[in-house]
Design a protein around this motif. Structure first.
Motif, short mmCIF file in Angstrom:
data_model
loop_
_atom_site.label_atom_id
_atom_site.label_comp_id
_atom_site.label_asym_id
_atom_site.label_seq_id
_atom_site.Cartn_x
_atom_site.Cartn_y
_atom_site.Cartn_z
N ASN A 181 0.85 -1.20 0.00
CA ASN A 181 0.00 0.00 0.00
C ASN A 181 0.88 1.25 0.00
O ASN A 181 2.10 1.15 -0.07
CB ASN A 181 -0.99 -0.02 1.17
CG ASN A 181 -0.29 0.02 2.53
OD1 ASN A 181 0.90 0.29 2.65
ND2 ASN A 181 -1.05 -0.24 3.57
N ASN A 182 0.26 2.41 0.09
CA ASN A 182 1.01 3.68 0.05
C ASN A 182 2.00 3.84 1.19
O ASN A 182 2.96 4.60 1.08
CB ASN A 182 0.04 4.87 0.06
CG ASN A 182 -0.67 5.03 -1.26
OD1 ASN A 182 -0.18 4.57 -2.29
ND2 ASN A 182 -1.83 5.66 -1.24
N GLU A 183 1.77 3.15 2.30
CA GLU A 183 2.68 3.25 3.45
C GLU A 183 3.82 2.23 3.38
O GLU A 183 4.64 2.15 4.28
CB GLU A 183 1.91 3.05 4.76
CG GLU A 183 0.97 4.20 5.11
CD GLU A 183 -0.35 4.13 4.37
OE1 GLU A 183 -0.91 3.01 4.25
OE2 GLU A 183 -0.82 5.17 3.88
N GLY A 184 3.85 1.43 2.31
CA GLY A 184 4.91 0.43 2.16
C GLY A 184 4.63 -0.88 2.88
O GLY A 184 5.50 -1.74 2.94
N LYS A 185 3.41 -1.05 3.39
CA LYS A 185 3.05 -2.30 4.06
C LYS A 185 2.73 -3.36 3.01
O LYS A 185 1.94 -3.12 2.10
CB LYS A 185 1.83 -2.08 4.96
CG LYS A 185 1.38 -3.34 5.66
CD LYS A 185 0.16 -3.10 6.52
CE LYS A 185 -0.29 -4.41 7.13
NZ LYS A 185 -1.59 -4.28 7.78
N VAL A 186 3.35 -4.54 3.15
CA VAL A 186 3.09 -5.63 2.22
C VAL A 186 1.71 -6.22 2.53
O VAL A 186 1.45 -6.67 3.64
CB VAL A 186 4.18 -6.73 2.32
CG1 VAL A 186 3.84 -7.89 1.40
CG2 VAL A 186 5.55 -6.16 2.00
N LEU A 187 0.83 -6.19 1.53
CA LEU A 187 -0.53 -6.69 1.71
C LEU A 187 -0.67 -8.14 1.29
O LEU A 187 -1.48 -8.88 1.83
CB LEU A 187 -1.50 -5.83 0.89
CG LEU A 187 -1.47 -4.33 1.18
CD1 LEU A 187 -2.38 -3.59 0.23
CD2 LEU A 187 -1.85 -4.06 2.62
N SER A 188 0.14 -8.53 0.33
CA SER A 188 0.07 -9.90 -0.19
C SER A 188 1.36 -10.20 -0.93
O SER A 188 2.02 -9.28 -1.43
CB SER A 188 -1.13 -10.03 -1.13
OG SER A 188 -1.23 -11.32 -1.65
N ARG A 189 1.70 -11.48 -1.01
CA ARG A 189 2.89 -11.88 -1.75
C ARG A 189 2.57 -13.22 -2.43
O ARG A 189 2.03 -14.11 -1.79
CB ARG A 189 4.07 -12.03 -0.79
CG ARG A 189 5.38 -12.22 -1.51
CD ARG A 189 6.56 -12.19 -0.54
NE ARG A 189 6.87 -10.81 -0.19
CZ ARG A 189 7.03 -10.36 1.06
NH1 ARG A 189 6.90 -11.18 2.08
NH2 ARG A 189 7.33 -9.11 1.29
#
Length: 93
Positions: free
Chosen positions: A28-36
């Protein structure tokens, strides 16, 4: 928000050959990985995200540099072809 499928094929930028089993993350915009996820044996991938938002795809594989691809999904968008994620890799020496 509507779920949107982001589709792409990862290829070598020099040879044009597809690259199998590449790791693709979505942030997301904050650099948090949502999925891989991993691409398949033909370099194809599909990753799902909520429409109406901006994301960054992080594409990486052993022997290649990491590629960052910014993706903007419009409201109610259900499918997006990420040609930007294709032809992304340059083999590292």
């Amino acid at each position: 928000p509507t779920a949107c499928k982001i589709n792409g094929v990862v290829t070598d930028s020099i040879s044009g050959e597809t690259i199998p089993f590449v790791t693709i993350g979505i942030e997301n915009n904050e650099g948090k990985v949502l999925s891989r996820i991993a691409s398949d044996a033909l370099g194809k991938f599909t990753i799902t995200a909520s429409s109406g938002q901006n994301y960054r795809l992080v594409v990486s594989s052993v022997g290649y540099g990491t590629k960052y691809v910014d993706i903007s999904l419009s409201e109610n968008e259900k499918n997006k072809d990420s040609s930007a994620a294709s032809d992304v890799y340059k083999r590292q020496p």
